[in-house]
Structure formats: C-alpha cells, structure tokens
Write a protein that holds these residues in place. Structure first.
Motif, PDB file in Angstrom:
ATOM      1  N   ASN A 169       0.828  -1.218   0.000  1.00 54.00           N
ATOM      2  CA  ASN A 169       0.000   0.000   0.000  1.00 54.00           C
ATOM      3  C   ASN A 169       0.862   1.268   0.000  1.00 54.00           C
ATOM      4  O   ASN A 169       0.526   2.259  -0.662  1.00 54.00           O
ATOM      5  CB  ASN A 169      -0.941   0.002   1.199  1.00 54.00           C
ATOM      6  CG  ASN A 169      -2.075  -0.999   1.053  1.00 54.00           C
ATOM      7  OD1 ASN A 169      -2.392  -1.426  -0.053  1.00 54.00           O
ATOM      8  ND2 ASN A 169      -2.689  -1.381   2.166  1.00 54.00           N
ATOM      9  N   ALA A 215      -7.415  -0.704  -3.931  1.00 57.88           N
ATOM     10  CA  ALA A 215      -7.425  -0.468  -2.481  1.00 57.88           C
ATOM     11  C   ALA A 215      -6.281   0.453  -2.067  1.00 57.88           C
ATOM     12  O   ALA A 215      -6.457   1.343  -1.233  1.00 57.88           O
ATOM     13  CB  ALA A 215      -7.344  -1.805  -1.744  1.00 57.88           C
ATOM     14  N   ASN A 218      -7.303   3.820  -2.934  1.00 59.82           N
ATOM     15  CA  ASN A 218      -8.650   4.193  -2.489  1.00 59.82           C
ATOM     16  C   ASN A 218      -9.452   4.730  -3.682  1.00 59.82           C
ATOM     17  O   ASN A 218     -10.059   5.809  -3.631  1.00 59.82           O
ATOM     18  CB  ASN A 218      -8.595   5.226  -1.369  1.00 59.82           C
ATOM     19  CG  ASN A 218      -9.897   5.288  -0.562  1.00 59.82           C
ATOM     20  OD1 ASN A 218     -10.658   4.313  -0.566  1.00 59.82           O
ATOM     21  ND2 ASN A 218     -10.147   6.398   0.092  1.00 59.82           N
ATOM     22  N   TYR A 250     -21.067  -7.530  -1.411  1.00 56.37           N
ATOM     23  CA  TYR A 250     -19.731  -8.132  -1.405  1.00 56.37           C
ATOM     24  C   TYR A 250     -19.795  -9.596  -0.949  1.00 56.37           C
ATOM     25  O   TYR A 250     -19.178 -10.486  -1.544  1.00 56.37           O
ATOM     26  CB  TYR A 250     -18.806  -7.378  -0.439  1.00 56.37           C
ATOM     27  CG  TYR A 250     -18.418  -5.988  -0.843  1.00 56.37           C
ATOM     28  CD1 TYR A 250     -17.772  -5.745  -2.051  1.00 56.37           C
ATOM     29  CD2 TYR A 250     -18.652  -4.908   0.002  1.00 56.37           C
ATOM     30  CE1 TYR A 250     -17.376  -4.464  -2.409  1.00 56.37           C
ATOM     31  CE2 TYR A 250     -18.263  -3.618  -0.338  1.00 56.37           C
ATOM     32  CZ  TYR A 250     -17.636  -3.397  -1.554  1.00 56.37           C
ATOM     33  OH  TYR A 250     -17.247  -2.131  -1.902  1.00 56.37           O
ATOM     34  N   GLN A 251     -20.545  -9.837   0.126  1.00 51.96           N
ATOM     35  CA  GLN A 251     -20.592 -11.177   0.700  1.00 51.96           C
ATOM     36  C   GLN A 251     -21.234 -12.182  -0.277  1.00 51.96           C
ATOM     37  O   GLN A 251     -20.765 -13.307  -0.422  1.00 51.96           O
ATOM     38  CB  GLN A 251     -21.371 -11.155   2.023  1.00 51.96           C
ATOM     39  CG  GLN A 251     -20.643 -10.471   3.172  1.00 51.96           C
ATOM     40  CD  GLN A 251     -20.714  -8.941   3.067  1.00 51.96           C
ATOM     41  OE1 GLN A 251     -21.474  -8.387   2.271  1.00 51.96           O
ATOM     42  NE2 GLN A 251     -19.907  -8.265   3.883  1.00 51.96           N
ATOM     43  N   GLN A 270     -11.792  -8.982  -1.103  1.00 52.10           N
ATOM     44  CA  GLN A 270     -11.359  -8.575   0.232  1.00 52.10           C
ATOM     45  C   GLN A 270     -10.674  -7.199   0.289  1.00 52.10           C
ATOM     46  O   GLN A 270     -11.047  -6.363   1.117  1.00 52.10           O
ATOM     47  CB  GLN A 270     -10.455  -9.644   0.840  1.00 52.10           C
ATOM     48  CG  GLN A 270     -10.272  -9.507   2.344  1.00 52.10           C
ATOM     49  CD  GLN A 270     -11.590  -9.634   3.097  1.00 52.10           C
ATOM     50  OE1 GLN A 270     -12.356 -10.560   2.876  1.00 52.10           O
ATOM     51  NE2 GLN A 270     -11.874  -8.666   3.973  1.00 52.10           N
ATOM     52  N   PRO A 271      -9.694  -6.917  -0.580  1.00 53.30           N
ATOM     53  CA  PRO A 271      -9.025  -5.603  -0.477  1.00 53.30           C
ATOM     54  C   PRO A 271      -9.969  -4.426  -0.662  1.00 53.30           C
ATOM     55  O   PRO A 271      -9.870  -3.421   0.060  1.00 53.30           O
ATOM     56  CB  PRO A 271      -7.969  -5.640  -1.583  1.00 53.30           C
ATOM     57  CG  PRO A 271      -7.732  -7.094  -1.839  1.00 53.30           C
ATOM     58  CD  PRO A 271      -9.042  -7.762  -1.619  1.00 53.30           C
ATOM     59  N   LEU A 273     -13.319  -4.528  -0.303  1.00 54.40           N
ATOM     60  CA  LEU A 273     -14.342  -4.559   0.728  1.00 54.40           C
ATOM     61  C   LEU A 273     -13.888  -3.742   1.944  1.00 54.40           C
ATOM     62  O   LEU A 273     -14.663  -2.977   2.525  1.00 54.40           O
ATOM     63  CB  LEU A 273     -14.635  -6.013   1.121  1.00 54.40           C
ATOM     64  CG  LEU A 273     -15.742  -6.289   2.151  1.00 54.40           C
ATOM     65  CD1 LEU A 273     -16.343  -7.671   1.907  1.00 54.40           C
ATOM     66  CD2 LEU A 273     -15.247  -6.225   3.586  1.00 54.40           C
ATOM     67  N   ASN A 274     -12.627  -3.908   2.309  1.00 59.56           N
ATOM     68  CA  ASN A 274     -12.093  -3.177   3.459  1.00 59.56           C
ATOM     69  C   ASN A 274     -12.153  -1.667   3.267  1.00 59.56           C
ATOM     70  O   ASN A 274     -12.227  -0.905   4.236  1.00 59.56           O
ATOM     71  CB  ASN A 274     -10.645  -3.603   3.726  1.00 59.56           C
ATOM     72  CG  ASN A 274     -10.551  -5.061   4.160  1.00 59.56           C
ATOM     73  OD1 ASN A 274     -11.512  -5.628   4.657  1.00 59.56           O
ATOM     74  ND2 ASN A 274      -9.386  -5.679   3.955  1.00 59.56           N
ATOM     75  N   ARG A 275     -12.063  -1.226   2.003  1.00 58.10           N
ATOM     76  CA  ARG A 275     -12.103   0.216   1.703  1.00 58.10           C
ATOM     77  C   ARG A 275     -13.481   0.671   1.198  1.00 58.10           C
ATOM     78  O   ARG A 275     -13.636   1.829   0.828  1.00 58.10           O
ATOM     79  CB  ARG A 275     -11.045   0.547   0.645  1.00 58.10           C
ATOM     80  CG  ARG A 275      -9.602   0.270   1.064  1.00 58.10           C
ATOM     81  CD  ARG A 275      -9.140   1.211   2.155  1.00 58.10           C
ATOM     82  NE  ARG A 275      -7.756   0.994   2.526  1.00 58.10           N
ATOM     83  CZ  ARG A 275      -6.723   1.666   2.042  1.00 58.10           C
ATOM     84  NH1 ARG A 275      -6.922   2.603   1.134  1.00 58.10           N
ATOM     85  NH2 ARG A 275      -5.498   1.407   2.462  1.00 58.10           N
ATOM     86  N   ASN A 276     -14.433  -0.309   1.141  1.00 55.03           N
ATOM     87  CA  ASN A 276     -15.786  -0.003   0.660  1.00 55.03           C
ATOM     88  C   ASN A 276     -15.768   0.576  -0.756  1.00 55.03           C
ATOM     89  O   ASN A 276     -16.476   1.546  -1.068  1.00 55.03           O
ATOM     90  CB  ASN A 276     -16.495   0.950   1.617  1.00 55.03           C
ATOM     91  CG  ASN A 276     -18.008   0.962   1.426  1.00 55.03           C
ATOM     92  OD1 ASN A 276     -18.574   0.009   0.870  1.00 55.03           O
ATOM     93  ND2 ASN A 276     -18.666   2.024   1.855  1.00 55.03           N
ATOM     94  N   ASN A 296     -21.582  -2.780  -0.621  1.00 51.43           N
ATOM     95  CA  ASN A 296     -22.022  -3.246   0.689  1.00 51.43           C
ATOM     96  C   ASN A 296     -23.522  -3.093   0.882  1.00 51.43           C
ATOM     97  O   ASN A 296     -24.051  -3.353   1.959  1.00 51.43           O
ATOM     98  CB  ASN A 296     -21.269  -2.520   1.809  1.00 51.43           C
ATOM     99  CG  ASN A 296     -21.541  -1.019   1.799  1.00 51.43           C
ATOM    100  OD1 ASN A 296     -22.264  -0.528   0.930  1.00 51.43           O
ATOM    101  ND2 ASN A 296     -20.953  -0.287   2.742  1.00 51.43           N
TER     102      ASN A 296
END
Length: 815
Positions: A169, A215, A218, A250-251, A270-271, A273-276, A296
């Motif tokens: 990152n 990610a 961003n 996402y899920q 996953q990457p 999702l963490n940052r929406n 989400n």
C-alpha cells in the motif's frame, strides 16, 4: 480515479485489444485510470504446458515457445504502425529469449521448481501489458507502463503468494502520488517477494492485482471487464435462462465466486471490501450493458436468492464410528492431517449424533486425503472405534446464495423438494450460521438438471419447462405437434408452462435438438435426421438428463411399450396413447405403476380409453375419493361405432371399414379393432384402474369376424376376406333391422367377469343414439347405484387423441 482490469478473453487477440483501447480512451476522458491486463488468451496454459514438457525432457517445449512468440508478434503487427514496431519487437524477443533460456535450464535439469515456475508464468502478463501500453500510447500519448512487481510485495509462497499489504500500500501510494499519467498500464497476476523473487498471485490473480491497486489508491471504483454481462443468476453455459444480476453485496459475490462463478476471482473482493470500493463487472464486447454492481448495499425488496452456483469434480470423504462420539480434539486431528498434505477442504457437514463427519475436497486429492486420514487414526481404526475413511468421487456442490435468505422461511424446503421431484439425490447438506448459503452435494451427472431445476424454481417466475421426447409422428403425432406449436405462447403466459420438443422419431428417422426443435420446420429436421434406433434414442434421452423430461409414445408398437420402465427408472415421465403396456400381463402393468411412484415420474395414459375423453381421469377421482366400481358398460371403439353407424344397404362393410381407416379412426392394422382385441384392452385398463386384478385372456371376446378373416396376415388379404364374407355382415345387419335395434360393440364388466362383443341395442338404451365415432361409458359404483355415471363424446380421431395426449402433458406441467 478508477482501476480497470481486462481479462484474457478481452485481450485474446489484436481485434479484442482494439475494443479494450476504445473503452480505455472513453473512460480516460473524465478520470485517471489504472488499467490491469491479463496475458493473451491461452498463453498462461501454453506456458504451463511448455514448463511441464521441458521438465520431462520433451523437446516439444520449443514448439510451444515458438507459438507463444508468434501470438505476440502478430498482435504487434496489427496494433502498432510499421514505423514504430522495431523497438517493441526487439523488447518482446528479448523476453521470449529469456523464457527459452529458463525452459532450457528445466530441460537440462529435468525438473521445475515452484520458484522457476512463477518466473516462467510471469512472461504472459509481461508481454501482453507491454504491447497494450505501446498500442495505447499511439492514441493517448499521456499513457505509461508500470511493472506491478515494483509495487506489489509478497512472501516467497510461490504459486500463490501472500501479499504484504503494509509495504504494498505504501509503494502504491508513493508511486501514484507523483504519477500524473492519464492512464497507467500494469500487468496482472505477477508480483515480487520482499527479497526480489518473482511471485504470482494464483490463477485468476489479475483480478486480485486490480483490487490491490484499487485499495492502495482508495479508487472510486474497480471495474472488471470480461466476456459476459456481469455475474449471472447461474452459469449461462449450463442454464440458458440465466440472467445478469444487477446489484449484489460483497458477501454474496464472494460466495458465488467461491462456488465457481468464474467471472470473479474469490480473493479479489477482500481488499476493496475493506475500503468499501464498489466493483463493477462489465462486458468488453457489450460495453453499454449494465453489468453487475457489487457493494455493501443489501436490497431486501428483491428475490432473497441472488444466485445458484456450483463446484464440480468434488469427492466426499466420510469418517464414521463410535470412537468419534464425544471425543474432544477429533476434528482438530482430522483437519490437521489434511492441512499437513496441503489439501483444501471445500465442504463440511457432521451428523448431530457425532457418529460421522463428511468433508468435500477436489477429486484429485481424494486418494492422498484418504491415506492421510487413515494414517492419522491408525490406532482407532485398528481398535475398530473408527472405520476406514471412504471416498465417493465425481460429485458436485450446488449452492443457493443470498444475503437475505436468512429472513425468508422455507427456502431450504423449496430447494430440497424441487431437487427431489426431479430425482436429484442429495448426498450431503451444509448451511452456514449466516444462512447466506445453502449447499448440497449431488452426483456430477445431475448438476445440469439440478441447476436448471433450481433456477426455474427461484428465478423464472415459477415457469416450468417441459422437455418432450416424442416417438411416433403419424396422423396423431402430427396433430399433437401442431397443437403444441399453436398453444405454446398461451401455456407460457397463462399456465407458466414452457413446452419444448427436444426429440422426434418415426420408424425411419430420429432428430434431437438440445435447445428445442423449431416446430415450424420439424418435418424437414426429422427428414434430415439420423437413422432411427430405439436403443440410441433411449441412451440419448438418459444422457441429456433434462429436468421435467417426458417420453411421449404416439405409436401402437409393442417394442416401444416395453421400454417404459427404462424411462420411469430415470425419473422421466411417460405419456402414451399406446394401450399395449397397460393391457400387458398384470405384473408388468403393476411394475410400471410402482416405478412411477418410486421415481416420482408420472405415467399417464388417458388416451388409452376414449381418446380425449376424461374417462380414466374421472375413474381415478372416483377411486381416490373412496368410491368402488361395481359394474362397467361401455362402447369403447370409436372406429367400430363409426363402422356400424355407417354400414347399411347402400355401403358395403368392406368400404365402410376402409373409410374408417382413411378418417384415422382405426389402427394401422384394422383387424385389431374389428377383432375386439382393442376393445378388450380398453375395458381391461378400466378394470385395472378400478382396482381389480385381471389379464386379457380372462376377458370373453365374442368376435363377429369369420375365422378366415382372422387368419389373414396383411391388410390386402384382410379386406379381400371382408368382401368374400359380405353376406355374413349383411346377415348381422338384417338381424338388427328385424329386432328394430342398432349394432354396437359393447364391453362389459360385472361381478368380476368381463366380455366384449356385438350387441343389438334397443331404442330405450342410452347406447342406441350413439352417433359417428362417439364413445360412452357407464360406471355403476357404491355411490352411483341406480343411475350410472355416464361419460360420452368423440372417442376416436387424430385431433381428439392428440388433444388427450396434450392434456396429459399439461397435467404433468401443473404438478
């Protein structure tokens, strides 16, 4: 700022790359872009093949290298002007030379390490990304190429390296902080370890590369460009009615991608999702299509089931025994044994009694897993506390996925009943505590049927697709097909039944179309079909294994009637106007009924008696409601009724019989009708459906034909004998006139005895005014004692018989 990723099919060749460049140019007008690309289609597989051949000392690896080089050079020549090709050609040749050197080393050593394999596999993306970057510069000068290995850092787990996100990152942020290029092209799939080795992110890793970049920056969106219009409700290659999913969480996307939705590589989510960061799945070849939007957000107003997916080539391992019950640490030892062999567990279920546990793994790992488990529990097995591990291969996991499934009752029941009705056996079941996924293990041969059946149940407005396999396309068969063609739209719009004719066969030809035969052109399709063969017809029907399959027999053939059990045993319904099976020996009739119940395959034969009249259906309702049939009187031959209604002093018996054949009222062999055999079969079927056990030789047949007529072996001789014995038939007519009666061929059942034969019917009888080809049946029952229940109407003819067959098909559709 957006990140775009283009997969292998999108960059398969120069023509497709031009589409990619056009999309990138349009997108670059209002946003800075990071574009991740895969290897040219098929190149990664070629690199794997070349590696394997080199390591096994097969010189053919050089031919594969030449093929790889050719693919890239051809792309350059189509994408880059001749004046600008020289430097790029030299660069690609240097990369190919390096590849060949590595493969030469594998050849000399006779081995291929994971580290070397990662370096070899990286060449696909390195070549494609550099070529695409140079092609884009021709149109967007403010474009640059950046090697992903300089940005994404991993450990040394070659083949599927784990990303160090802290370092990665920071590198991404630092680089793009100073990078002002309008578009940056990066190779997907590849990275480098913190100590400088080439690594890869696993097959499908280009998606993951794009997610990591998105990610790290961003980005506002991650766009995955592929060859389909987004994620689908099921695999569109297997389920033709599958629809693109407009929005998904996402899920839900993770569940679907894990269960084989190949449009998205599972770790991708996953990457971001963490940052929406929303993901948009788009089609390179239809850029205007909406695609699938992944975020989400959860839409509670739509179908709770978002998709149906599957994983094939699964083996189910079972460990059972009393030594499992209440023993702490058993599961730990089991999964540890598999982990030590690097075997991935896909599916887990355990009986509440703790007596057994089932796990799903890849077929290829089955033997290794069995050995590892048996070794881990060697002591318990020797003490007979645990059985040897068993493995069942060639299975498939089918999963219903939906974030909102937990808020809807009965989904599991609908899933299981839908599969059960189509005889799809469920080997194991698993449902997570989140209730986002219901998974079942089924036989691999049933996966197409399972997916289509479930999709029909949950996504197609409950429209039921019926797949017909029709044998016999004479007068009745032709009318039947015409009726389907005429009513197809009505059935779909009003009854939610979609009827497809998959196969047609006559005595000479047969034709199959897996997508359904075009009914406007069925005759030419059949004429151009393959040679008819009953065995191969049955084999093909079984092989297709379609849901809601119906075998429709519109013949009078005994050999065809003897095949019904083979269809019913495969959960294929049988609809027939052929009376032979139901009037054969009682044990065969009973066996067909039992098979129908056992395999949930309807066996319908309404047209066996009375053509399109609802005689058998009415009889079934009487019996089901608790009534008992005590006596039956009936005129059951429309052909004989037509013959005796039209036989008079002005028309010879022979001519009237011929006319009945022309009208389609008699069987192809008219002797079957005139001998009384056909009527005997019909009354026998009614007797059996009334709950009585009887065989045809117990029915008294008072045949009115002279013996010489009965002994003929072909139609020509039969009609000649009718002419020869014309005085015999004229005598019957004269006797009827003398008694002021009409001649009817009557079937009777009373007090356990049955007979068929000519009767002289007086004027007061309800049988007297029976005109044309009409049939009539009187049922005397415990409820209808003094006045019988009477069913009367047209009992012969191609159109009414076809409509009766069609009605049986619709009955199955309404089940």
């Amino acid at each position: 700022m957006r990140t775009l990723k283009f997969g292998g099919t999108s960059v398969a060749n120069a023509q497709n790359i031009k589409l990619v460049l056009e999309i990138v140019k349009n997108k670059a007008q209002d946003s800075q872009l990071m574009v991740v690309v895969s290897a040219l289609s098929g190149v990664t597989d070629l690199l794997l093949e070349a590696s394997a051949k080199a390591a096994s000392k097969d010189n053919d690896y050089k031919l594969i290298v030449a093929e790889i080089e050719k693919k890239h050079l051809e792309a350059i020549k189509e994408l880059i002007p001749v004046s600008d090709q020289s430097a790029l050609l030299s660069h690609i040749k240097r990369i190919i030379n390096h590849l060949e050197t590595l493969l030469d080393g594998c050849f000399l050593l006779g081995e291929l390490s994971n580290r070397t394999s990662d370096t070899i596999l990286s060449f696909g993306e390195l070549c494609s990304s550099y070529i695409i970057a140079e092609a884009l510069k021709q149109q967007l000068p403010n474009s640059i190429y950046k090697d992903s290995r300089e940005l994404i850092k991993t450990n040394n787990h070659f083949g599927k390296a784990i990303v160090n996100f802290e370092i990665t990152n920071q590198l991404i942020a630092d680089y793009f902080h100073v990078n002002t290029a309008q578009v940056t092209i990066l190779p997907g799939f590849i990275a480098s370890s913190t100590d400088g080795n080439n690594t890869t992110l696993g097959r499908g890793g280009s998606d993951y590369t794009a997610a990591i970049i998105a990610a790290g920056l961003n980005a506002s969106h991650l766009e995955i460009w592929t060859d389909v219009n987004g994620m689908f409700t099921a695999n569109p290659k297997i389920v033709k009615q599958a629809q693109p999913i407009e929005k998904i969480s996402y899920q839900e996307a993770m569940e679907l991608s894990h269960f084989g939705a190949k449009v998205l590589y599972p770790p991708t989510i996953q990457p971001v999702l963490n940052r929406n960061i929303p993901i948009l799945i788009k089609n390179t070849f239809e850029p205007e299509a909406e695609g699938t939007y992944i975020s989400n957000e959860i839409n509670y107003q739509t179908n709770p089931v978002k998709g149906i997916s599957h994983i094939d080539k699964i083996a189910l391992l079972t460990v059972e025994g009393s030594g499992i019950i209440g023993v702490s640490g058993f599961s730990k030892r089991l999964f540890e044994a598999l982990s030590n062999e690097n075997i991935n567990v896909i599916f887990i279920t355990q009986a509440s009694s703790e007596h057994s546990i089932c796990i799903g793994i890849q077929n290829s790992d089955a033997e290794n897993a069995q050995s590892a488990i048996d070794k881990a529990f060697e002591l318990e097995i020797s003490q007979k506390k645990i059985d040897l591990c068993t493995a069942e291969k060639n299975l498939c996991i089918v999963a219903l996925v939906g974030e909102n499934m937990k808020n809807h009752q009965g989904l599991s029941g609908k899933m299981f009943s839908t599969l059960g009705k189509n005889n799809v056996n469920i080997r194991a079941i698993a449902q997570g505590a989140s209730e986002r996924n219901i998974s079942v293990v089924v036989n691999e041969r049933d996966v197409k049927k399972a997916l289509n059946t479930l999709h029909e149940r949950f996504f197609e407005d409950n429209t039921k697709q019926l797949n017909l396999f029709v044998m016999g396309v004479g007068n009745v068969g032709e009318k039947f097909i015409d009726q389907i063609h005429q009513q197809k739209k009505f059935l779909k719009d009003n009854l939610k039944i979609n009827v497809r004719v998959i196969a047609l066969s006559n005595s000479r030809k047969m034709h199959f179309d897996e997508d359904g035969i075009t009914l406007k052109e069925w005759q030419s399709a059949l004429d151009n079909g393959e040679v008819a063969n009953k065995e191969s017809f049955i084999s093909k029907v079984k092989e297709l294994n379609y849901r809601n399959s119906i075998f429709v027999d519109i013949t009078a053939n005994e050999v065809v009637a003897q095949t019904y059990d083979q269809y019913l045993e495969q959960n294929i319904a049988v609809v027939t106007c052929n009376k032979i099976a139901c009037s054969s020996v009682y044990s065969n009739y009973q066996n067909l009924k039992q098979l129908s119940r056992k395999y949930n395959a309807p066996f319908l034969f309404e047209t066996n008696v009375g053509a399109g009249l609802p005689i058998i259906d009415t009889l079934k309702h009487l019996i089901a409601s608790g009534d008992k049939i005590n006596k039956i009187n009936a005129v059951l031959s429309g052909s004989l009724n037509f013959i005796f209604n039209n036989f008079n002093e002005n028309a010879s018996f022979e001519d009237v019989v011929k006319e009945a054949g022309v009208q389609g009222f008699t069987e192809p062999d008219p002797k079957i009708d005139l001998s009384g055999v056909d009527v005997a079969r019909k009354i026998l079927i009614l007797i059996r459906e009334s709950g009585y056990e009887m065989d045809i030789d117990e029915i008294e047949n008072n045949c009115f034909l002279p013996q010489e007529c009965m002994e003929t072996t072909n139609n020509e001789d039969f009609f000649a004998s009718l002419k020869k014995h014309s005085s015999h038939f004229e005598g019957i007519l004269a006797e009827a006139k003398a008694k002021d009666s009409r001649i009817k061929f009557v079937a009777s059942f009373d007090n356990g005895k049955a007979s068929v034969g000519l009767q002289f019917i007086p004027k007061e009888s309800p049988f007297y005014n029976l005109e044309g080809k009409d049939n009539i049946v009187e049922f005397y029952t415990d409820r209808y004692v003094d006045q019988p229940l009477i069913i009367k109407g047209a009992g012969a003819g191609a159109a009414v018989t076809a409509s009766g067959i069609f009605a049986d098909v619709i009955r199955i559709g309404n089940v």
